[in-house]
Design an enzyme around this catalytic site. Structure first.
Site, short mmCIF file in Angstrom:
data_model
loop_
_atom_site.label_atom_id
_atom_site.label_comp_id
_atom_site.label_asym_id
_atom_site.label_seq_id
_atom_site.Cartn_x
_atom_site.Cartn_y
_atom_site.Cartn_z
N VAL A 1 -8.04 5.59 -1.84
CA VAL A 1 -9.33 4.61 -3.03
C VAL A 1 -8.86 5.44 -3.98
O VAL A 1 -9.12 4.40 -5.00
CB VAL A 1 -9.99 5.26 -2.76
CG1 VAL A 1 -10.94 5.66 -4.12
CG2 VAL A 1 -10.78 5.13 -1.32
N ASP B 1 -1.66 12.17 -9.85
CA ASP B 1 -2.32 13.03 -9.41
C ASP B 1 -0.84 14.66 -9.75
O ASP B 1 -0.24 14.39 -10.22
CB ASP B 1 -1.25 12.39 -8.06
CG ASP B 1 -1.60 12.71 -6.61
OD1 ASP B 1 -2.55 11.76 -5.85
OD2 ASP B 1 -1.15 13.75 -6.25
N THR C 1 -16.81 9.98 -2.38
CA THR C 1 -18.22 9.67 -1.51
C THR C 1 -18.11 11.43 -1.43
O THR C 1 -17.70 12.82 -1.52
CB THR C 1 -17.52 9.71 -0.37
OG1 THR C 1 -16.83 8.49 0.66
CG2 THR C 1 -18.84 9.97 0.94
N PHE D 1 -15.98 0.97 -0.40
CA PHE D 1 -16.32 0.56 0.31
C PHE D 1 -14.95 -0.14 1.34
O PHE D 1 -14.81 -1.01 2.74
CB PHE D 1 -17.37 -0.55 0.29
CG PHE D 1 -18.69 -0.42 0.08
CD1 PHE D 1 -19.37 0.68 1.01
CD2 PHE D 1 -19.23 0.34 -1.40
CE1 PHE D 1 -20.50 1.42 0.40
CE2 PHE D 1 -20.18 0.79 -1.93
CZ PHE D 1 -20.84 1.08 -0.67
N ALA E 1 -16.51 -1.47 22.00
CA ALA E 1 -16.88 -0.30 22.54
C ALA E 1 -15.13 0.47 23.24
O ALA E 1 -14.78 -0.64 22.75
CB ALA E 1 -17.58 -0.16 24.26
N GLY E 2 -14.99 1.86 22.31
CA GLY E 2 -13.76 2.08 22.66
C GLY E 2 -14.19 3.67 23.04
O GLY E 2 -15.30 4.67 23.05
N GLY F 1 -12.54 7.36 14.51
CA GLY F 1 -12.10 8.51 14.15
C GLY F 1 -11.68 8.22 12.39
O GLY F 1 -12.65 7.48 11.65
N CYS G 1 -13.59 9.24 6.93
CA CYS G 1 -14.98 9.01 6.17
C CYS G 1 -15.99 9.04 7.15
O CYS G 1 -17.14 10.08 7.45
CB CYS G 1 -14.84 7.48 5.73
SG CYS G 1 -13.31 7.35 4.37
N ARG H 1 -5.97 11.33 10.52
CA ARG H 1 -7.21 12.05 10.51
C ARG H 1 -8.45 11.66 11.49
O ARG H 1 -8.37 10.43 11.51
CB ARG H 1 -8.00 12.03 8.91
CG ARG H 1 -6.85 12.50 7.59
CD ARG H 1 -8.02 12.37 6.34
NE ARG H 1 -6.86 11.37 5.57
CZ ARG H 1 -8.29 11.24 4.26
NH1 ARG H 1 -7.83 12.50 3.02
NH2 ARG H 1 -6.68 9.51 3.84
P1 NAD Z 1 -6.60 11.13 -0.12
O1 NAD Z 1 -6.54 12.34 0.58
O2 NAD Z 1 -6.35 9.80 0.54
O3 NAD Z 1 -6.18 11.46 -1.66
C1 NAD Z 1 -6.37 11.81 -2.46
C2 NAD Z 1 -5.45 12.49 -3.44
O4 NAD Z 1 -6.27 12.87 -4.62
C3 NAD Z 1 -3.93 12.78 -3.18
O5 NAD Z 1 -3.33 12.10 -3.48
C4 NAD Z 1 -4.33 14.65 -3.36
O6 NAD Z 1 -2.90 14.80 -4.19
C5 NAD Z 1 -4.60 14.20 -5.12
N1 NAD Z 1 -5.65 15.39 -5.76
C6 NAD Z 1 -5.89 15.90 -5.61
N2 NAD Z 1 -6.57 17.00 -6.18
C7 NAD Z 1 -6.14 16.01 -8.02
C8 NAD Z 1 -6.10 16.74 -9.11
N3 NAD Z 1 -6.96 17.92 -9.96
N4 NAD Z 1 -6.07 15.36 -10.18
C9 NAD Z 1 -5.40 14.30 -9.11
N5 NAD Z 1 -5.19 13.82 -8.18
C10 NAD Z 1 -5.19 15.08 -7.34
O7 NAD Z 1 -8.08 10.72 -0.42
P2 NAD Z 1 -8.89 9.50 0.41
O8 NAD Z 1 -8.86 8.84 1.55
O9 NAD Z 1 -7.98 8.32 -0.70
O10 NAD Z 1 -10.10 9.43 -0.68
C11 NAD Z 1 -10.72 10.13 -1.16
C12 NAD Z 1 -12.23 9.92 -1.41
O11 NAD Z 1 -12.81 8.54 -1.46
C13 NAD Z 1 -12.81 10.52 -0.29
O12 NAD Z 1 -14.12 11.47 -1.46
C14 NAD Z 1 -13.20 8.96 0.32
O13 NAD Z 1 -14.73 10.16 1.74
C15 NAD Z 1 -13.39 8.39 -0.66
N6 NAD Z 1 -13.59 7.15 0.44
C16 NAD Z 1 -12.32 6.94 1.57
C17 NAD Z 1 -11.99 5.97 2.23
C18 NAD Z 1 -10.78 5.79 3.05
O14 NAD Z 1 -10.80 4.80 3.57
N7 NAD Z 1 -9.91 6.35 2.88
C19 NAD Z 1 -12.70 4.99 2.03
C20 NAD Z 1 -14.16 4.39 0.64
C21 NAD Z 1 -14.68 6.40 0.81
#
Ligand code: NAD
Length: 437
Positions: free
Chosen positions: A12, A31, A122, A153, A253-254, A258, A261, A328
């Site tokens: 994200v 990061d 989220t 999204f 279906a599947g 996973g 999210c 995941r």
């Molecule tokens: P991710 O685990 O891929 O990335 C999180 C990143 O944050 C990591 O690189 C981590 O090192 C970094 N981080 C942790 N603590 C930190 C800090 N203090 N300062 C700076 N960086 C820090 O996570 P993601 O999949 O991108 O998801 C992030 C959020 O977005 C979640 O809440 C998720 O539910 C939501 N979301 C994800 C998706 C998706 O498809 N992955 C889609 C929509 C919403």
């Protein structure tokens, strides 16, 4: 154009940062992971996402996009700070907000000018009220800070496209100042914006994700019944898809959903409901169906075979879906331990997910069986006693049915993604099992 900092460079945060730079903002992605930052500075994306590296390199070159671990410098004079850190599931199903809290504290202690904090992660309804109060409680300098909700999204695998061409942008604010600024930041995207209050924005995210999870579980539930009564779920889905009220997407279906999210967001909403004295029965059912669905093929195969002990098992696909390296909550992570426990000798193939999977299951003996990784599909299928298909990667979908027959010792195929036509497989003498047909 605004000076934007983005906390977290996962799916994200990084995609948002890159796309903000692409439309002209000055972006610093922060990061805590130094290795990630070093990679990104070299133009390498730490995640597999189509089209992302090109945009990273382009915008890094022009200076619009930077990466750092130095959050103090990045937050100090930012106009807006977007938070995209993880909110993983706790053992009780609730969302772990500790990463959000850490960033909130870092922001509070370092901002030196008025600033809009925008939560993209989220988070359960009401969290952003708390984040705002938390930041205000820990502010070091005399500045104004407000928190807005801007849920994401995007779908992994098409994240860049989904961001630049989003169906809608949801913004949740509690003041005109915050609303205007977020609208302005998103103006260059030229996309529909839905502006609501903060709590509604937080709820839109969960309600949308959980609806999709529910749709998948519903189709899987119907698929299971199809098997029992002699109907074909693909024909059923096709018939349903013409109804605009139902829509044609998410009807496949599947072996269950996973990813990072749907599993955690269904559990978090169910938890939130319980905390508020309400039982969210529909979502509970979606979670239950999904749990059983993931090992459906393993259970089917266990009934068909006396043992997996010493059998060569080809596993095609490890990631939770095609187009991503993310493991995941992938069905492979449920099934491979079961196969290993039962003595299987696994030969696994995935075009992208292998490296991540190997970190969890290094090649060699494991449990009562063993796991090896192969670079091509033929090596997985050669002399195999049984094959499981867990992810519908393009090259896996393109395997000719004849290959199972010619390469495997016994052509026994369990397909979790309904890739093949049943009749064509049977005509070739392949014993073929799929979902809901
Ligand atoms: P991710 O685990 O891929 O990335 C999180 C990143 O944050 C990591 O690189 C981590 O090192 C970094 N981080 C942790 N603590 C930190 C800090 N203090 N300062 C700076 N960086 C820090 O996570 P993601 O999949 O991108 O998801 C992030 C959020 O977005 C979640 O809440 C998720 O539910 C939501 N979301 C994800 C998706 C998706 O498809 N992955 C889609 C929509 C919403």
């Amino acid at each position: 154009m605004y000076k934007i900092a983005v906390a977290g460079t996962g799916y994200v945060g990084l995609v948002a940062g890159v796309c903000f730079a692409e439309v002209g903002h000055n972006v610093t992605c922060v990061d805590i992971d130094e290795n990630k930052v070093k990679l990104m500075e070299k133009g390498v994306s730490p995640i597999y996402e189509s089209g992302l590296e090109e945009l990273m390199q382009k915008n890094y070159k022009t200076g619009k996009l930077n990466y750092t671990t130095d959050y103090k410098a990045a937050y100090r004079d930012a106009d807006a700070i977007f938070i995209g850190v993880g909110t993983p599931e706790r053992p009780d199903g609730s969302a772990n907000l500790s990463y959000i809290a850490t960033v909130a504290r870092q922001i509070a202690e370092n901002i030196e000018k008025d600033c809009l904090v925008v939560v993209k992660s989220t988070v359960p309804v009401g969290t952003n009220d708390k984040v705002e109060q938390f930041i205000k409680d820990f502010l070091v300098n005399d500045v104004n800070v407000e928190v807005a909700s801007n849920p994401e999204f995007l779908a992994q695998g098409t994240a860049v496209h989904d961001t630049l061409h989003a169906a809608r942008i949801i913004i949740g604010t509690e003041s005109k100042w915050a609303e205007n600024m977020l609208m302005d930041i998103y103006k260059p995207f030229n996309l529909p914006i839905v502006s609501v209050n903060r709590r509604s924005a937080e709820m839109i995210k969960y309600a949308s994700n959980d609806f999709l999870a529910l749709k998948i579980s519903y189709m899987n539930d119907i698929a299971n019944l199809c098997e029992l009564v002699g109907a074909n779920i693909q024909d059923v889905a096709k018939g349903m898809s013409y109804d605009e009220r139902i829509g044609s997407k998410f009807l496949n279906a599947g072996i269950g959903y996973g990813g990072s999210c749907f599993p955690k967001d269904t559990k978090a909403l169910e938890y939130l409901a319980r905390q508020n004295g309400y039982e969210l029965r529909t979502i509970k059912a979606a979670i239950d169906v999904n749990k059983d669905q993931k090992t459906k093929l393993f259970k089917k195969a266990s009934r068909r075979l006396i043992t997996f002990n010493g059998l060569k098992v080809a596993v095609l696909g490890l990631t939770f879906k095609p187009g991503t390296d993310d493991l995941r909550e992938a069905p492979s992570l449920e099934n491979i331990p079961l196969l290993l426990e039962n003595g299987a000798e696994i030969y696994a193939y995935d075009p992208v997910g292998r490296k991540n999977f190997e970190k969890r299951y290094p090649e060699g003996k494991c449990g009562n069986g063993s796991i090896s990784y192969v670079d091509n599909i033929e090596d997985a299928l050669k002399e195999a006693n049984v094959c499981f298909i867990f992810t519908e990667w393009k090259d896996i979908k393109e395997i000719k049915p004849e290959s199972y027959k010619s390469l495997m010792r016994t052509p026994l195929v369990y397909d979790g993604r309904n890739i093949y036509d049943i009749k064509s497989m049977r005509i070739l003498g392949i014993e073929y099992y799929s979902i809901g047909r």
